[in-house]
Write a protein that holds these residues in place. Sequence first.
Motif, PDB file in Angstrom:
ATOM      1  N   VAL A   1       0.843  -1.206   0.000  1.00  0.00           N
ATOM      2  CA  VAL A   1       0.000   0.000   0.000  1.00  0.00           C
ATOM      3  C   VAL A   1       0.872   1.247   0.000  1.00  0.00           C
ATOM      4  CG1 VAL A   1      -1.729   1.299   1.317  1.00  0.00           C
ATOM      5  CG2 VAL A   1      -1.869  -1.198   1.191  1.00  0.00           C
ATOM      6  N   VAL A   2       1.928   1.228   0.802  1.00  0.00           N
ATOM      7  CA  VAL A   2       2.863   2.354   0.857  1.00  0.00           C
ATOM      8  C   VAL A   2       3.529   2.545  -0.499  1.00  0.00           C
ATOM      9  CG1 VAL A   2       4.943   3.241   1.973  1.00  0.00           C
ATOM     10  CG2 VAL A   2       3.256   1.971   3.318  1.00  0.00           C
ATOM     11  N   PHE A   3       3.947   1.452  -1.121  1.00  0.00           N
ATOM     12  CA  PHE A   3       4.591   1.488  -2.427  1.00  0.00           C
ATOM     13  C   PHE A   3       3.688   2.148  -3.472  1.00  0.00           C
ATOM     14  CE2 PHE A   3       4.854  -0.686  -6.567  1.00  0.00           C
ATOM     15  CZ  PHE A   3       6.141  -0.337  -6.955  1.00  0.00           C
ATOM     16  N   VAL A   4       2.441   1.690  -3.548  1.00  0.00           N
ATOM     17  CA  VAL A   4       1.496   2.227  -4.531  1.00  0.00           C
ATOM     18  C   VAL A   4       1.279   3.724  -4.325  1.00  0.00           C
ATOM     19  CG1 VAL A   4      -0.921   2.189  -5.272  1.00  0.00           C
ATOM     20  CG2 VAL A   4       0.330   0.043  -4.949  1.00  0.00           C
ATOM     21  N   ASN A   5       1.151   4.147  -3.083  1.00  0.00           N
ATOM     22  CA  ASN A   5       0.847   5.549  -2.827  1.00  0.00           C
ATOM     23  C   ASN A   5       2.038   6.464  -3.064  1.00  0.00           C
ATOM     24  OD1 ASN A   5      -2.043   6.112  -1.707  1.00  0.00           O
ATOM     25  ND2 ASN A   5      -1.452   4.094  -0.920  1.00  0.00           N
ATOM     26  N   PHE A   6       3.256   6.000  -2.817  1.00  0.00           N
ATOM     27  CA  PHE A   6       4.416   6.808  -3.194  1.00  0.00           C
ATOM     28  C   PHE A   6       4.485   6.978  -4.707  1.00  0.00           C
ATOM     29  CE2 PHE A   6       6.753   6.008   0.978  1.00  0.00           C
ATOM     30  CZ  PHE A   6       6.670   7.334   1.365  1.00  0.00           C
ATOM     31  N   LEU A   7       4.107   5.950  -5.458  1.00  0.00           N
ATOM     32  CA  LEU A   7       4.057   6.077  -6.915  1.00  0.00           C
ATOM     33  C   LEU A   7       3.008   7.111  -7.331  1.00  0.00           C
ATOM     34  CD1 LEU A   7       4.340   2.458  -8.401  1.00  0.00           C
ATOM     35  CD2 LEU A   7       6.026   4.310  -8.504  1.00  0.00           C
ATOM     36  N   LEU A   8       1.830   7.021  -6.713  1.00  0.00           N
ATOM     37  CA  LEU A   8       0.758   7.961  -7.041  1.00  0.00           C
ATOM     38  C   LEU A   8       1.139   9.402  -6.691  1.00  0.00           C
ATOM     39  CD1 LEU A   8      -2.362   5.927  -5.834  1.00  0.00           C
ATOM     40  CD2 LEU A   8      -1.628   6.336  -8.187  1.00  0.00           C
ATOM     41  N   GLN A   9       1.995   9.570  -5.713  1.00  0.00           N
ATOM     42  CA  GLN A   9       2.445  10.906  -5.304  1.00  0.00           C
ATOM     43  C   GLN A   9       3.652  11.382  -6.111  1.00  0.00           C
ATOM     44  OE1 GLN A   9       3.106  10.139  -1.138  1.00  0.00           O
ATOM     45  NE2 GLN A   9       0.947   9.621  -0.816  1.00  0.00           N
ATOM     46  N   GLY A  10       4.072  10.602  -7.102  1.00  0.00           N
ATOM     47  CA  GLY A  10       5.198  10.997  -7.937  1.00  0.00           C
ATOM     48  C   GLY A  10       6.532  10.931  -7.222  1.00  0.00           C
TER      49      GLY A  10
ATOM     50  N   ASP B   1      -7.204   1.426   1.292  1.00  0.00           N
ATOM     51  CA  ASP B   1      -6.023   0.722   1.816  1.00  0.00           C
ATOM     52  C   ASP B   1      -6.330  -0.746   2.067  1.00  0.00           C
ATOM     53  OD1 ASP B   1      -4.610   3.107   1.804  1.00  0.00           O
ATOM     54  OD2 ASP B   1      -4.779   3.438   3.970  1.00  0.00           O
ATOM     55  N   ARG B   2      -7.476  -0.987   2.684  1.00  0.00           N
ATOM     56  CA  ARG B   2      -7.820  -2.356   3.065  1.00  0.00           C
ATOM     57  C   ARG B   2      -8.203  -3.230   1.871  1.00  0.00           C
ATOM     58  NH1 ARG B   2      -9.648   0.669   7.510  1.00  0.00           N
ATOM     59  NH2 ARG B   2     -11.668   1.099   6.539  1.00  0.00           N
ATOM     60  N   LEU B   3      -8.460  -2.603   0.728  1.00  0.00           N
ATOM     61  CA  LEU B   3      -8.851  -3.365  -0.463  1.00  0.00           C
ATOM     62  C   LEU B   3      -7.663  -3.797  -1.311  1.00  0.00           C
ATOM     63  CD1 LEU B   3     -11.969  -1.341  -1.697  1.00  0.00           C
ATOM     64  CD2 LEU B   3     -11.959  -3.601  -0.623  1.00  0.00           C
ATOM     65  N   VAL B   4      -6.471  -3.246  -1.057  1.00  0.00           N
ATOM     66  CA  VAL B   4      -5.326  -3.509  -1.926  1.00  0.00           C
ATOM     67  C   VAL B   4      -4.950  -4.982  -1.949  1.00  0.00           C
ATOM     68  CG1 VAL B   4      -2.861  -3.108  -2.262  1.00  0.00           C
ATOM     69  CG2 VAL B   4      -4.378  -1.175  -1.828  1.00  0.00           C
ATOM     70  N   LEU B   5      -4.650  -5.569  -0.788  1.00  0.00           N
ATOM     71  CA  LEU B   5      -4.221  -6.971  -0.764  1.00  0.00           C
ATOM     72  C   LEU B   5      -5.331  -7.934  -1.199  1.00  0.00           C
ATOM     73  CD1 LEU B   5      -1.904  -7.239   2.371  1.00  0.00           C
ATOM     74  CD2 LEU B   5      -1.266  -7.365  -0.031  1.00  0.00           C
TER      75      LEU B   5
END
Length: 273
Positions: A116-125, A200-204
């Motif tokens: 989840v952290v990985f995906v959101n850092f990508l989304l934040q550029g 967040d809870r839906l990612v995995l």
Amino acid sequence: MLSPLMVAAVFAAQASAIAAPPAVNGVAQEVESQSGSGVPPSDPAAGSDGGEIVVTALHHPTATDPLAHVNEKSFEATQAVDKAFVGPVALGYKHIVPKPVRLGIRNVLGNLHQPVVFVNFLLQGKPGKSGETAARFAINSTVGLGGLLDVAKRRPFNLPNRPNGFGDTLGYYGIRPGAYLYLPLIGPTTVRDLIGGTLDRLVLPTAVGKPFGQPAYTAPTGVASALDSRAEFDQQLRDIRESDDPYLARRTLYLRKRQAEIDGLHNHNKNQT
């Protein structure tokens, strides 16, 4: 009888709004400055009879907290459950379960949140931080025995755990928090963070599937995580309850903490993307 999922949710509600311990004193001062407008005058009759004067803060709806009356009732009910049941169980868990075991469980659950952290850092550029998160997840999942040991934070890797989620991404792009909410089985949140936490809870469950979306996984992991969080933040919760206005202190801590986390994401742009 409370189900494991309900118990876990109540536990989490007690710990999710706590910021660093030094912030509690600052909030107490802010409570004193804000509560004056919400405190009704003392009852003259009570004073003339020599009885005890009870002063109660009235939280009126504001732009930040339009459902203040409902939120405060929910807060009071949750505190009653915590004092009677949740707190003692959490402290019993801390006393009975050895610290290395509790830390191992904490590490495993934290490692499972890294996608989840990985995906959101990508989304934040922020490809640099997303890459570090991916490396941290790979190292702890292998060398760290499935995340049981947080090897990645040590030398020579030096990859710290960085919290992030969809609520942070929404805030990063300027989405306002919306109304403050204190929900019975969730605790302090906002409209934005409620949506973000659901994502967040839906990612995995969405990306991997079984067992992450099944009660056999979510119930015990939720209970274990919430028990650990509630036990670790027991003193901070006591400090909040002893403040002049516990409801206002809890709300202020939560909103201040969340804003600081989002501000931190912008500040990190100056150092690394």
